[in-house]
Design a protein around this motif. Sequence first.
Motif, PDB file in Angstrom:
ATOM      1  N   VAL A 255       8.387  12.312   4.992  1.00 33.37           N
ATOM      2  CA  VAL A 255       7.110  11.614   4.915  1.00 33.37           C
ATOM      3  C   VAL A 255       7.203  10.308   5.698  1.00 33.37           C
ATOM      4  N   TYR A 256       6.045   9.760   6.038  1.00 34.95           N
ATOM      5  CA  TYR A 256       5.977   8.490   6.760  1.00 34.95           C
ATOM      6  C   TYR A 256       5.625   7.413   5.739  1.00 34.95           C
ATOM      7  N   VAL A 257       6.566   6.514   5.496  1.00 33.06           N
ATOM      8  CA  VAL A 257       6.438   5.530   4.426  1.00 33.06           C
ATOM      9  C   VAL A 257       6.108   4.148   4.991  1.00 33.06           C
ATOM     10  N   LEU A 258       5.031   3.568   4.497  1.00 29.25           N
ATOM     11  CA  LEU A 258       4.739   2.167   4.811  1.00 29.25           C
ATOM     12  C   LEU A 258       5.539   1.324   3.826  1.00 29.25           C
ATOM     13  N   GLU A 259       6.672   0.825   4.279  1.00 19.37           N
ATOM     14  CA  GLU A 259       7.591   0.134   3.377  1.00 19.37           C
ATOM     15  C   GLU A 259       7.221  -1.331   3.170  1.00 19.37           C
ATOM     16  N   LEU A 260       6.522  -1.902   4.132  1.00 20.79           N
ATOM     17  CA  LEU A 260       6.147  -3.308   4.009  1.00 20.79           C
ATOM     18  C   LEU A 260       4.909  -3.570   4.854  1.00 20.79           C
ATOM     19  N   LEU A 261       3.953  -4.283   4.276  1.00 16.52           N
ATOM     20  CA  LEU A 261       2.771  -4.728   5.007  1.00 16.52           C
ATOM     21  C   LEU A 261       2.385  -6.100   4.494  1.00 16.52           C
TER      22      LEU A 261
ATOM     23  N   ALA B 100       1.489  10.414   4.961  1.00 16.25           N
ATOM     24  CA  ALA B 100       1.763   8.979   4.906  1.00 16.25           C
ATOM     25  C   ALA B 100       1.698   8.523   3.454  1.00 16.25           C
ATOM     26  N   VAL B 101       2.625   7.656   3.047  1.00 11.37           N
ATOM     27  CA  VAL B 101       2.643   7.178   1.668  1.00 11.37           C
ATOM     28  C   VAL B 101       2.897   5.675   1.647  1.00 11.37           C
TER      29      VAL B 101
ATOM     30  N   LEU C 141      -5.917   6.626   2.725  1.00 11.58           N
ATOM     31  CA  LEU C 141      -4.988   6.901   1.634  1.00 11.58           C
ATOM     32  C   LEU C 141      -5.728   6.920   0.308  1.00 11.58           C
ATOM     33  N   SER C 142      -5.226   7.690  -0.629  1.00 11.34           N
ATOM     34  CA  SER C 142      -5.834   7.760  -1.956  1.00 11.34           C
ATOM     35  C   SER C 142      -4.748   7.698  -3.015  1.00 11.34           C
ATOM     36  N   ALA C 143      -5.129   7.236  -4.197  1.00  4.25           N
ATOM     37  CA  ALA C 143      -4.161   7.037  -5.271  1.00  4.25           C
ATOM     38  C   ALA C 143      -3.687   8.366  -5.836  1.00  4.25           C
ATOM     39  N   GLU C 144      -2.383   8.558  -5.864  1.00  2.00           N
ATOM     40  CA  GLU C 144      -1.787   9.715  -6.528  1.00  2.00           C
ATOM     41  C   GLU C 144      -1.252   9.311  -7.899  1.00  2.00           C
ATOM     42  N   ILE C 145      -0.735   8.087  -7.974  1.00  4.05           N
ATOM     43  CA  ILE C 145      -0.296   7.517  -9.247  1.00  4.05           C
ATOM     44  C   ILE C 145      -0.982   6.169  -9.391  1.00  4.05           C
ATOM     45  N   GLU C 146      -1.840   6.030 -10.368  1.00  2.00           N
ATOM     46  CA  GLU C 146      -2.637   4.805 -10.511  1.00  2.00           C
ATOM     47  C   GLU C 146      -1.791   3.579 -10.829  1.00  2.00           C
TER      48      GLU C 146
ATOM     49  N   MET D 204       0.149   5.734  -3.224  1.00  2.00           N
ATOM     50  CA  MET D 204      -0.975   6.283  -2.484  1.00  2.00           C
ATOM     51  C   MET D 204      -0.464   7.184  -1.356  1.00  2.00           C
ATOM     52  N   THR D 205      -1.230   8.240  -1.092  1.00  2.00           N
ATOM     53  CA  THR D 205      -0.816   9.219  -0.092  1.00  2.00           C
ATOM     54  C   THR D 205      -1.979   9.581   0.821  1.00  2.00           C
ATOM     55  N   ARG D 206      -1.628  10.110   1.974  1.00  2.00           N
ATOM     56  CA  ARG D 206      -2.629  10.587   2.934  1.00  2.00           C
ATOM     57  C   ARG D 206      -2.070  11.798   3.666  1.00  2.00           C
TER      58      ARG D 206
END
Length: 226
Positions: free
Chosen positions: A141-147, A177-178, A194-199, A220-222
């Motif tokens: 998966v493609y992880v956004l680790e920091l923004l 993407a997660v 992206l949408s929430a998978e775990i709130e 969140m995942t896409r």
Amino acid sequence: MGPTDQIRVALLSDEDINECFQVLSKGFGHEAPFVDIYFPDHDTPSGQAQGSKRLKTWKQTSTDSTFLKAITRAGRGDQEHIIGLAIWTHMKESPPAELDKVEDVQEVWPDKDDREFMTCLWKDYVVPRTRAINDSAGKGVYVLELLVVHPDYQRLGAGKALVKWGTQAADEQGLMAVVEGTPIGRRLYEQCGLSAEIEEMRFDVGEKFIGRKKPKLIFMTREPAS
């Protein structure tokens, strides 16, 4: 500052790391408990020196991570300056659940309680992304680790540009993407698909740390665009 076309996304250089870490510290302040404990004393000279060193080591040793900067000339004449930072990682293998396998825990968290608290958080933090990797049929998966975006330049499109860079890269590779996002960042991530998978991600730190502030993160995942 005007439209988002004044913002440009580019690859981060080693020389940019110190400036980017200052953006990180100012952007998060003390409103993100996970960042506060992961980067101890990030708003002090010693904490910034250590944090910058860790980011540089990460950048130089991870072939799967892409370090990005958002830059603009607005507000400072013709000189470009960094207003945002993102790290995207193509994660093909599950991250270790043991923090000491990815960090020098004794050096980063010399205080025993801080070290134990961060170790507890890390064990739960990696669970959702590990599940996503295991469900990816070997693609990862493609992880956004920091923004993070500098507080003086937020809501101007820098964050969206950094996220969109990664979702486009994920689409090109056919990857999900997660992100482990904060409630503050949720609207931006939703705007980027992206949408929430775990709130609310679960962090079980036990009775010992019941008085400490735990992170509030949304997993969140896409799915990749077809």
